[in-house]
Design an enzyme around this catalytic site. Structure first.
Site, PDB file in Angstrom:
ATOM      1  N   TYR A 508       0.841  -1.199   0.000  1.00 53.38           N
ATOM      2  CA  TYR A 508       0.000   0.000   0.000  1.00 53.38           C
ATOM      3  C   TYR A 508       0.879   1.254   0.000  1.00 53.38           C
ATOM      4  O   TYR A 508       0.991   1.937  -0.973  1.00 53.38           O
ATOM      5  CB  TYR A 508      -0.954  -0.017   1.192  1.00 53.38           C
ATOM      6  CG  TYR A 508      -2.002   1.072   1.113  1.00 53.38           C
ATOM      7  CD1 TYR A 508      -3.113   0.923   0.285  1.00 53.38           C
ATOM      8  CD2 TYR A 508      -1.878   2.253   1.841  1.00 53.38           C
ATOM      9  CE1 TYR A 508      -4.064   1.923   0.178  1.00 53.38           C
ATOM     10  CE2 TYR A 508      -2.826   3.261   1.747  1.00 53.38           C
ATOM     11  CZ  TYR A 508      -3.921   3.088   0.921  1.00 53.38           C
ATOM     12  OH  TYR A 508      -4.863   4.069   0.817  1.00 53.38           O
ATOM     13  N   SER A 589      -6.543   0.630  -4.631  1.00 52.84           N
ATOM     14  CA  SER A 589      -6.647   2.057  -4.351  1.00 52.84           C
ATOM     15  C   SER A 589      -5.265   2.700  -4.486  1.00 52.84           C
ATOM     16  O   SER A 589      -4.674   2.669  -5.566  1.00 52.84           O
ATOM     17  CB  SER A 589      -7.257   2.265  -2.967  1.00 52.84           C
ATOM     18  OG  SER A 589      -7.688   3.586  -2.799  1.00 52.84           O
ATOM     19  N   ASP A 676     -17.771   3.207  -8.122  1.00 50.63           N
ATOM     20  CA  ASP A 676     -16.664   3.615  -7.262  1.00 50.63           C
ATOM     21  C   ASP A 676     -16.558   5.135  -7.318  1.00 50.63           C
ATOM     22  O   ASP A 676     -16.051   5.701  -8.294  1.00 50.63           O
ATOM     23  CB  ASP A 676     -15.355   2.977  -7.724  1.00 50.63           C
ATOM     24  CG  ASP A 676     -14.201   3.249  -6.765  1.00 50.63           C
ATOM     25  OD1 ASP A 676     -14.365   4.092  -5.857  1.00 50.63           O
ATOM     26  OD2 ASP A 676     -13.144   2.616  -6.922  1.00 50.63           O
ATOM     27  N   HIS A 715     -15.880   0.962  -4.336  1.00 49.63           N
ATOM     28  CA  HIS A 715     -14.453   0.924  -4.033  1.00 49.63           C
ATOM     29  C   HIS A 715     -14.063  -0.314  -3.235  1.00 49.63           C
ATOM     30  O   HIS A 715     -12.907  -0.715  -3.228  1.00 49.63           O
ATOM     31  CB  HIS A 715     -14.069   2.188  -3.260  1.00 49.63           C
ATOM     32  CG  HIS A 715     -12.609   2.465  -3.234  1.00 49.63           C
ATOM     33  ND1 HIS A 715     -11.868   2.727  -4.375  1.00 49.63           N
ATOM     34  CD2 HIS A 715     -11.718   2.519  -2.210  1.00 49.63           C
ATOM     35  CE1 HIS A 715     -10.609   2.938  -4.046  1.00 49.63           C
ATOM     36  NE2 HIS A 715     -10.484   2.813  -2.746  1.00 49.63           N
TER      37      HIS A 715
END
Length: 746
Positions: A508, A589, A676, A715
């Site tokens: 991430y 994301s 999303d 999302h």
């Protein structure tokens, strides 16, 4: 993005040969090598010859900008054309049915949330196994009968309506709750009676990025809404979210009677989070405009007076220089969890009657190494505090008024996922999980200090032959390109020697979010089915080591995040955990951005890549929905220096034509969804179009580049179980067909 507040018309495209799997014994090479040579004829997305502009002296050609319009017939045809390629590729596989069956069986085990006591009842979420949404259950006692208090599964046949938030009134008589449809961030707020389990008639709409905070008289609550947003508000729009206003709602009245209590029209990007103080005399406003740093204002709530006009708000912190989270208060003395002048966070006391910073008092000082994640006041004068120590949680208790450490709860290597408790109650509940532990819920009563925390519930898997003792979790530290030590967890089956295995590496690296040890069915499926290993590098940009770690991977340091991830891949190969053709990377994301940037920069390191709901256009992300809030991490493209830096790594703008085998992109699956409204699907659509155009005529590009767009999904939050299983089935099938794996258990 971390939220701190942050199928269309027919258009078949042929492939040159059928995308069918081939039966083989499990000890032979997987079908990836053969199938990847079946060259796909990609849809030819129109290139707009007029889409060129000068920005900060850079000539930018944005030929796929027309894909930013989700409602145009041309965009819909493009999406259908992409799905007409990706769906057959993912579905025409001999093992897909078995993968889906195994996943469904693996998913089918009871799951329980952390209990919460409100008024006369105890509540917790429960999913019997394959229910699309967890059901909020109600009990009078911990060992009493369980009654379904609110079942979201009854609200939509396909499970796409999710319970997104809930907040009980002080006396527990009412629950305000938010419903999200099709995965959108938009909420509709309703109110339920606790005893009768029935709803009041009113529905509050246009609510987004806002929690609910009740007044202590139980008559109503504060909440934020985008009252002025026109057009669609269902999650499929791309319009910026601006001008959030704070309202007060009285139970039983229609939304048009709500009182506007605070707004900042001169600052359209500001968002307001309300907290009514524990004593009920103050309304505390946390004001932010990005996902980092907030200001603190407050208003007096005079007991007995009706809230029927705007409130006078007073500044306490009027600069965006740190994070401030309200914990509790004694009169005008307010306790905050903050990183102001404390990169690893501390607890401070601010007297609202004398709020100048020189008068602040530190209750719990910043730790030299451990990061203070959060603090919660319970049992009148106790602070339960959670630290992050080398990406492992530590749970401690301090005395509220002296800051004295009075006890520590024993935890294995893992994460405290949730905790519940109130200042007026002596008991707490907390839930723990790790890479190999789905979940354990503990109950502790401060009124019985000699007793240890008791296990209330433990989640167990329904996987025949699975034994967590057969696996090992290693934490290693490797060198990034600039010699910074980066921690990484590696989860694998116990063996006498390390030998190259299929590896799924996830990352991430952003928004001060810590990638903590947690249980995931996708990872377990990968390990059990392919005899694979999992890798989780804790990249800079996250919050694992406080704000300095975050700063090391944001703004003009963002390239460090990609370097850290690439260095992790090299470490895994050099230490014989895996090989390039057996290494898959995955991120969602901000993690999708990570994957997109890394396959551009170092395609030679990875065998396959899965980029989910990623931010791919770094020059225009701030123009859509809540994207402007991410400027704190990415920088503002309207600033010349930031623009120049973003341009260097923006996935959309750094796609290359493979000129040799080392430049061939790994097999890539780009995934997004039509509702999303956090990271608009336009990012994935434009990136896929650019990638496919770049590789279309390259003799060296044999690996597939696929785009899968899901419908009635967002999302990620609130996604029904059925969709989650199908999505993971797609990922596992994709890896089976494109990565060098052996099926050993299916």
């Amino acid at each position: 993005m971390k939220n701190k507040f942050l199928s269309f018309s027919e258009n078949r495209v042929a492939v040159s040969r059928p995308q069918a799997s081939i039966n083989r014994p499990t000890n032979e090479a997987p079908p990836a090598a053969e199938e990847r040579h079946l060259r796909i004829v990609y849809p030819e997305a129109r290139k707009d010859s007029n889409a060129e502009e000068m920005i900060h002296e850079y000539r930018i050609r944005d030929v796929y900008r027309w894909l930013e319009n989700p409602d145009s017939a041309e965009t819909k045809r493009f999406v259908n054309a992409q799905n007409s390629i990706s769906q057959p590729f993912l579905e025409r596989c001999d093992e897909r049915g078995m993968i889906n069956t195994k996943l469904t069986k693996l998913w089918n085990f009871p799951k329980f949330g952390c209990p919460m006591r409100h008024g006369d009842f105890i509540y917790f979420f429960k999913n019997t196994g394959l229910q699309n949404q967890g059901v909020l259950m109600q009990q009078e006692t911990l060992d009493g009968p369980e009654i379904a208090f609110l079942d979201p599964n009854s609200l939509a046949a396909d499970g796409t309506v999710a319970l997104s938030q809930q907040k009980f009134s002080e006396n527990g008589a009412f629950m305000a709750y938010g419903l999200s449809e099709s995965g959108s961030d938009w909420n509709k707020i309703r109110i339920r009676r606790a005893k009768e389990r029935t709803d009041f008639p009113e529905v509050l709409e246009k609510v987004k990025f806002s929690k609910v905070s009740w007044t202590k008289d139980n008559k109503g609550f504060f909440y934020g809404r985008y009252a002025d947003q026109d057009g669609k508000t269902d999650g499929s729009e791309t319009k910026q979210n601006e001008n959030q206003k704070l309202y007060y709602h009285r139970v039983g009245e229609s939304q048009d009677q709500d009182t506007l209590v605070a707004e900042f029209p001169e600052h359209p990007s500001w968002r307001i989070q309300p907290d009514v103080s524990d004593c009920g005399k103050y309304l505390i406003l946390s004001i932010s405009h990005t996902v980092r740093d907030n200001m603190v204002y407050y208003a007096d709530l005079t007991e007995g007076e009706e809230i029927n006009s705007k409130l006078t708000v007073n500044p306490v912190v009027d600069k965006f220089e740190g994070d401030y989270d309200y914990i509790t208060n004694d009169g005008s003395d307010m306790y905050f969890h903050t990183n102001k002048d404390a990169p690893n966070y501390r607890v401070v006391v601010i007297d609202f009657a004398n709020p100048a910073e020189e008068n602040w008092k530190t209750l719990i000082p910043e730790h030299e190494k451990d990061v203070l994640d959060w603090a919660k006041c319970v049992n009148e004068d106790k602070l339960v505090v959670c630290y992050n120590r080398d990406v492992k949680n530590i749970l401690q208790v301090y005395e509220l008024r002296t800051g004295t450490l009075i006890r520590q709860f024993g935890l294995d290597i893992g994460t405290v996922n949730a905790i519940s408790g109130k200042r007026k109650y002596s008991e707490i509940f907390y839930s723990f999980s790790s890479f190999l532990t789905p979940g354990i819920t503990y109950h502790y009563d401060f009124a019985k200090p000699l007793e240890k925390p008791k296990v209330l519930r433990e989640i167990t898997l329904n996987l025949e032959g699975f034994n967590r003792d057969d696996y090992i979790v290693d934490q290693v530290f490797y060198k990034s390109i600039d010699d910074t030590n980066i921690p990484m967890f590696i989860i694998r089956k116990k063996r006498d020697t390390v030998e190259p295995r299929p590896c799924l590496m996830s990352g991430y690296g952003g928004f001060n979010y810590s990638l903590m040890p947690s249980f995931g069915i996708t990872g377990l499926m990968f390990m059990d089915t392919f005899d694979g290993i999992l890798a989780f590098p804790n990249l800079r940009g996250g919050g694992e080591y406080g704000i300095n770690w975050h700063n090391g991977g944001r703004l003009l340091n963002k390239q460090n995040v990609f370097d850290d991830f690439q260095a992790a891949a090299m470490y895994l190969a050099e230490n014989h955990y895996t090989t390039k053709d057996r290494l898959a990377i995955q991120g969602a994301s901000n993690g999708g951005l990570l994957v997109g940037a890394c396959i551009n920069q170092r395609p030679d390191l990875f065998g396959a890549a899965v980029a989910q709901v990623g931010v791919m256009d770094m020059l225009r992300f701030h123009k859509f929905t809540i994207g402007h809030a991410w400027c704190s991490d990415y920088g503002n493209p309207d600033d010349r220096e930031h623009f120049a830096y973003l341009f260097k790594y923006s996935p959309l703008h750094n796609v290359h034509f493979p000129l040799n085998p080392n430049e061939e992109y790994p097999s890539t699956l780009i995934m997004t969804a039509d509702h999303d409204d956090r990271v608009s699907p336009l990012h994935s659509l434009k990136f896929a179009a650019a990638l496919q155009e770049a590789v279309r005529h390259s003799e060296y590009q044999l690996n597939p580049i696929l785009l899968r767009v899901y419908t009635n999904a967002g999302h990620g939050a609130g996604k029904p179980t059925r969709m989650r299983i199908n999505e993971v089935t797609d990922i596992m099938t994709f890896l089976r067909k494109t990565l060098n794996v052996d099926i050993v258990n299916l």
